[in-house]
Design a protein around this motif. Structure first.
Motif, PDB file in Angstrom:
ATOM      1  N   ASN A   1       0.833  -1.221   0.000  1.00  0.00           N
ATOM      2  CA  ASN A   1       0.000   0.000   0.000  1.00  0.00           C
ATOM      3  C   ASN A   1       0.860   1.261   0.000  1.00  0.00           C
ATOM      4  O   ASN A   1       0.519   2.270  -0.644  1.00  0.00           O
ATOM      5  CB  ASN A   1      -0.932  -0.008   1.215  1.00  0.00           C
ATOM      6  N   ALA A   2       2.009   1.194   0.735  1.00  0.00           N
ATOM      7  CA  ALA A   2       2.893   2.373   0.774  1.00  0.00           C
ATOM      8  C   ALA A   2       3.490   2.651  -0.604  1.00  0.00           C
ATOM      9  O   ALA A   2       3.572   3.812  -1.051  1.00  0.00           O
ATOM     10  CB  ALA A   2       3.987   2.154   1.806  1.00  0.00           C
ATOM     11  N   ASN A   3       3.912   1.564  -1.278  1.00  0.00           N
ATOM     12  CA  ASN A   3       4.459   1.756  -2.625  1.00  0.00           C
ATOM     13  C   ASN A   3       3.394   2.306  -3.578  1.00  0.00           C
ATOM     14  O   ASN A   3       3.673   3.172  -4.429  1.00  0.00           O
ATOM     15  CB  ASN A   3       4.993   0.434  -3.160  1.00  0.00           C
ATOM     16  N   ALA A   4       2.184   1.773  -3.429  1.00  0.00           N
ATOM     17  CA  ALA A   4       1.113   2.297  -4.280  1.00  0.00           C
ATOM     18  C   ALA A   4       0.850   3.773  -3.975  1.00  0.00           C
ATOM     19  O   ALA A   4       0.570   4.577  -4.889  1.00  0.00           O
ATOM     20  CB  ALA A   4      -0.157   1.465  -4.062  1.00  0.00           C
ATOM     21  N   LEU A   5       0.943   4.146  -2.675  1.00  0.00           N
ATOM     22  CA  LEU A   5       0.723   5.555  -2.307  1.00  0.00           C
ATOM     23  C   LEU A   5       1.824   6.455  -2.876  1.00  0.00           C
ATOM     24  O   LEU A   5       1.553   7.570  -3.370  1.00  0.00           O
ATOM     25  CB  LEU A   5       0.665   5.671  -0.782  1.00  0.00           C
ATOM     26  N   LEU A   6       3.076   5.969  -2.827  1.00  0.00           N
ATOM     27  CA  LEU A   6       4.171   6.743  -3.408  1.00  0.00           C
ATOM     28  C   LEU A   6       3.974   6.944  -4.909  1.00  0.00           C
ATOM     29  O   LEU A   6       4.198   8.049  -5.453  1.00  0.00           O
ATOM     30  CB  LEU A   6       5.504   6.030  -3.154  1.00  0.00           C
ATOM     31  N   THR A   7       3.552   5.888  -5.577  1.00  0.00           N
ATOM     32  CA  THR A   7       3.338   5.995  -7.028  1.00  0.00           C
ATOM     33  C   THR A   7       2.236   7.005  -7.318  1.00  0.00           C
ATOM     34  O   THR A   7       2.332   7.829  -8.247  1.00  0.00           O
ATOM     35  CB  THR A   7       2.972   4.617  -7.588  1.00  0.00           C
ATOM     36  N   GLY A   8       1.177   6.959  -6.543  1.00  0.00           N
ATOM     37  CA  GLY A   8       0.067   7.900  -6.762  1.00  0.00           C
ATOM     38  C   GLY A   8       0.493   9.336  -6.510  1.00  0.00           C
ATOM     39  O   GLY A   8       0.099  10.249  -7.271  1.00  0.00           O
ATOM     40  N   ARG A   9       1.290   9.555  -5.428  1.00  0.00           N
ATOM     41  CA  ARG A   9       1.742  10.922  -5.135  1.00  0.00           C
ATOM     42  C   ARG A   9       2.709  11.442  -6.196  1.00  0.00           C
ATOM     43  O   ARG A   9       2.723  12.646  -6.526  1.00  0.00           O
ATOM     44  CB  ARG A   9       2.402  10.963  -3.757  1.00  0.00           C
ATOM     45  N   ALA A  10       3.528  10.561  -6.755  1.00  0.00           N
ATOM     46  CA  ALA A  10       4.460  10.984  -7.819  1.00  0.00           C
ATOM     47  C   ALA A  10       3.690  11.396  -9.053  1.00  0.00           C
ATOM     48  O   ALA A  10       4.023  12.416  -9.713  1.00  0.00           O
ATOM     49  CB  ALA A  10       5.425   9.844  -8.137  1.00  0.00           C
ATOM     50  N   GLN A  11       2.646  10.638  -9.405  1.00  0.00           N
ATOM     51  CA  GLN A  11       1.831  11.021 -10.554  1.00  0.00           C
ATOM     52  C   GLN A  11       1.127  12.353 -10.309  1.00  0.00           C
ATOM     53  O   GLN A  11       1.018  13.198 -11.213  1.00  0.00           O
ATOM     54  CB  GLN A  11       0.802   9.917 -10.842  1.00  0.00           C
ATOM     55  N   LEU A  12       0.673  12.585  -9.058  1.00  0.00           N
ATOM     56  CA  LEU A  12       0.022  13.871  -8.741  1.00  0.00           C
ATOM     57  C   LEU A  12       1.009  15.027  -8.872  1.00  0.00           C
ATOM     58  O   LEU A  12       0.660  16.111  -9.400  1.00  0.00           O
ATOM     59  CB  LEU A  12      -0.538  13.803  -7.310  1.00  0.00           C
ATOM     60  N   ALA A  13       2.259  14.770  -8.420  1.00  0.00           N
ATOM     61  CA  ALA A  13       3.267  15.832  -8.514  1.00  0.00           C
ATOM     62  C   ALA A  13       3.559  16.186  -9.973  1.00  0.00           C
ATOM     63  O   ALA A  13       3.714  17.369 -10.318  1.00  0.00           O
ATOM     64  CB  ALA A  13       4.549  15.404  -7.808  1.00  0.00           C
ATOM     65  N   ARG A  14       3.618  15.203 -10.868  1.00  0.00           N
ATOM     66  CA  ARG A  14       3.881  15.471 -12.278  1.00  0.00           C
ATOM     67  C   ARG A  14       2.725  16.287 -12.882  1.00  0.00           C
ATOM     68  O   ARG A  14       2.936  17.227 -13.680  1.00  0.00           O
ATOM     69  CB  ARG A  14       4.057  14.164 -13.031  1.00  0.00           C
TER      70      ARG A  14
ATOM     71  N   ASN B   1       2.973  21.305  -0.672  1.00  0.00           N
ATOM     72  CA  ASN B   1       1.838  21.222   0.259  1.00  0.00           C
ATOM     73  C   ASN B   1       0.768  20.248  -0.237  1.00  0.00           C
ATOM     74  O   ASN B   1       0.135  19.543   0.566  1.00  0.00           O
ATOM     75  CB  ASN B   1       1.232  22.609   0.437  1.00  0.00           C
ATOM     76  N   ARG B   2       0.550  20.232  -1.545  1.00  0.00           N
ATOM     77  CA  ARG B   2      -0.457  19.338  -2.092  1.00  0.00           C
ATOM     78  C   ARG B   2      -0.015  17.857  -2.008  1.00  0.00           C
ATOM     79  O   ARG B   2      -0.844  16.969  -1.791  1.00  0.00           O
ATOM     80  CB  ARG B   2      -0.724  19.694  -3.556  1.00  0.00           C
ATOM     81  N   VAL B   3       1.245  17.606  -2.185  1.00  0.00           N
ATOM     82  CA  VAL B   3       1.724  16.214  -2.191  1.00  0.00           C
ATOM     83  C   VAL B   3       1.987  15.710  -0.771  1.00  0.00           C
ATOM     84  O   VAL B   3       1.769  14.533  -0.458  1.00  0.00           O
ATOM     85  CB  VAL B   3       2.995  16.107  -3.051  1.00  0.00           C
ATOM     86  N   ASP B   4       2.423  16.563   0.132  1.00  0.00           N
ATOM     87  CA  ASP B   4       2.798  16.152   1.502  1.00  0.00           C
ATOM     88  C   ASP B   4       1.533  15.984   2.344  1.00  0.00           C
ATOM     89  O   ASP B   4       1.003  16.944   2.899  1.00  0.00           O
ATOM     90  CB  ASP B   4       3.709  17.227   2.108  1.00  0.00           C
ATOM     91  N   ALA B   5       1.052  14.684   2.453  1.00  0.00           N
ATOM     92  CA  ALA B   5      -0.166  14.377   3.228  1.00  0.00           C
ATOM     93  C   ALA B   5      -0.296  12.861   3.376  1.00  0.00           C
ATOM     94  O   ALA B   5       0.320  12.085   2.634  1.00  0.00           O
ATOM     95  CB  ALA B   5      -1.402  14.936   2.523  1.00  0.00           C
TER      96      ALA B   5
END
Length: 491
Positions: free
Chosen positions: A54-67, A81-85
């Motif tokens: 789940n953590a890896n999936a969360l990291l992948t999702g946050r990276a896509q949001l950052a892009r 601020n948007r990614v750090d949560a």
């Protein structure tokens, strides 16, 4: 010499009698402990693997949001601020070296993902570092482990209580085994477990115990019966010897008296006359013959207990019955004797022992003649012959005093005499001469031939006794035939 090898199935010591309830409870608790521990390990490992996934999936999702935010031209601080949560810490390093967010710490087991952003704005070429907060996952895993530990202890406690109560109920049938064993030890008999089902372990054990008790009580009863039979046999033997000695004493005393008289007075002058001498000689001969017949009957009675040799001859029963009837009529001319049923016999031939049949018929007819003569000159005897499948029947009735119903079986016992008319000297071989052996021998011969002799209820038109002789078409070979076998042997 080589010593025999020990039997591995033989007991090697005292039986260990640790509480079955304790052993069963301990065994089940150990199994439950192993199961709970294994289940806890599996749950913990599964939780850890699922948390990392789940953590890896969360990291992948946050990276896509950052892009996506970078392509939209969002400023550095807003992007962080948007990614750090949700347990994700973000750190953005611009190409000019400026840093936004919290830089990652070294030496931790945090999951880290670095993404280089491309954007028409200020974050073009910046490097975004995403870190999963490991402390959050560790706290969750510790909470799960504490929960599993408490749940496992509770399960063991509840399982122990449940097993204790369940075993107390399940082992209750063993109390019945113990109670029954104590009853047997104390001498009480007749108790049984009587299982309602015999296809279970306890049912099979209970059925085996009941079968063992049946065999035990049967053996005990058989031993008691054998002991009682031995006592009765010993008593009968003593009575038989006593009665036989008493019966022999009379003729022997007569022989002795006649012999002494002849010895002491026969040669003296003025002693015995010729007539007196002849009378003494006749008495001597008669008493000697009486003693001889009694001795022969005693020997015959003894042979009946060990076995009788049966001769097999083809005989005509009608001719044999007529011969014995004619003989009795000659010996007792004052008795009316009639034979019925011979002409109605479909097959008068038998394969049997003619001498023994003559002995039985001679005894019955002789007894009937004497019993009839005791009631007066107008007595009568009737012999009725009939047949049934596999056997023939000879019924002898008389007009004598009869035999009481209570004595119809006892009359066949050895040395039993009911009245003088039925126990005086007989006219045929194998008779008792008044000793009470004639009917015992006659029944023994009848049963040796495979038939029987019984005293039955006389027909309505007969006031005296009725004796029924049954004979098979083919006699048995060699048998042991007591005079009074068990009632189950009688037809």
């Amino acid at each position: 010499m080589t010593a025999p090898a020990p039997d591995p199935a033989a007991p090697t010591g005292r039986l260990r009698t640790v509480s079955l309830r304790f052993r069963a409870t301990l065994t089940v608790l150990l199994v439950l402990l192993v199961v709970v521990a294994g289940l806890a390990v599996v749950v913990d490992r599964t939780f850890a693997a699922e948390a990392n996934r789940n953590a890896n999936a969360l990291l992948t999702g946050r990276a896509q949001l950052a892009r996506q935010l970078a392509r939209q031209g969002v400023g550095p601080q807003q992007l962080v601020n948007r990614v750090d949560a949700h347990g994700i810490r973000a750190s953005l390093v611009l190409p000019d070296g400026r840093v936004f967010g919290t830089p990652p710490s070294n030496g931790r087991r945090d999951l880290v993902d670095r993404v280089q952003l491309s954007s028409p704005g200020r974050v073009d070429g910046a490097v975004l570092t995403l870190v999963v907060d490991r402390a959050f996952l560790d706290n969750a895993q510790q909470t799960l482990r504490r929960t599993l530990l408490l749940a496992g202890l509770g399960a063991l406690l509840l399982g122990g209580l449940s097993i204790t109560l369940g075993l107390r109920y399940a082992l209750r049938p063993l109390n019945a085994f113990g109670a029954l064993a104590r009853d047997v030890i104390s001498g009480r008999r007749g108790g049984r477990l009587a299982p309602d089902r015999t296809d279970t372990e306890l049912g099979q054990a209970a059925a085996a115990v009941d079968g063992m008790l049946d065999a035990l009580e049967g053996a005990e009863q058989h031993a008691r019966d054998a002991e009682a039979d031995a006592r009765r046999a010993a008593r009968r033997s003593q009575e038989f010897l006593s009665d036989a000695a008493h019966e022999l004493r009379t003729p022997i005393a007569g022989v002795q008296a006649a012999a002494e008289t002849l010895l002491h007075q026969g040669s003296d002058e003025g002693g015995l006359s010729t007539t007196e001498r002849e009378q003494l000689l006749v008495l001597l001969v008669r008493e000697a013959q009486r003693a001889g017949r009694l001795s022969e009957d005693l020997l015959t009675t003894a042979r009946l207990d060990t076995g009788v040799d049966v001769q097999h001859e083809r005989i005509d029963l009608a001719e044999l019955v007529r011969g014995e009837a004619d003989r009795t009529a000659l010996l007792h001319p004052g008795v009316e004797l009639a034979v019925h049923g011979l002409s109605r016999l479909a097959d008068p031939w038998l394969t049997s022992d003619p001498a023994k049949i003559r002995s039985v018929l001679g005894n019955l007819l002789g007894n009937a003649a004497r019993a009839t003569a005791a009631t007066g000159p107008a007595g009568s005897i009737a012999v009725t012959v009939s047949e049934e499948p596999g056997r023939v029947r000879v019924l002898v009735t008389d007009s004598g005093p009869g035999v009481p119903a209570a004595d119809r079986e006892r009359i066949f016992e050895r040395l039993v005499r009911l009245d003088a008319s039925r126990t005086r000297g007989s006219d045929g071989p194998g008779t008792s001469g008044g000793a009470g052996l004639g009917l015992a021998i006659a029944r023994g011969y009848a049963r040796a031939l495979g038939g029987d002799l019984v005293c039955v209820e006389p027909p309505p038109d007969v006031r005296g006794a009725a004796f029924l002789l049954t004979l098979p078409r083919t006699a048995r070979t060699v048998v042991g035939s007591g005079a009074s076998p068990a009632p189950s042997d009688r037809p």
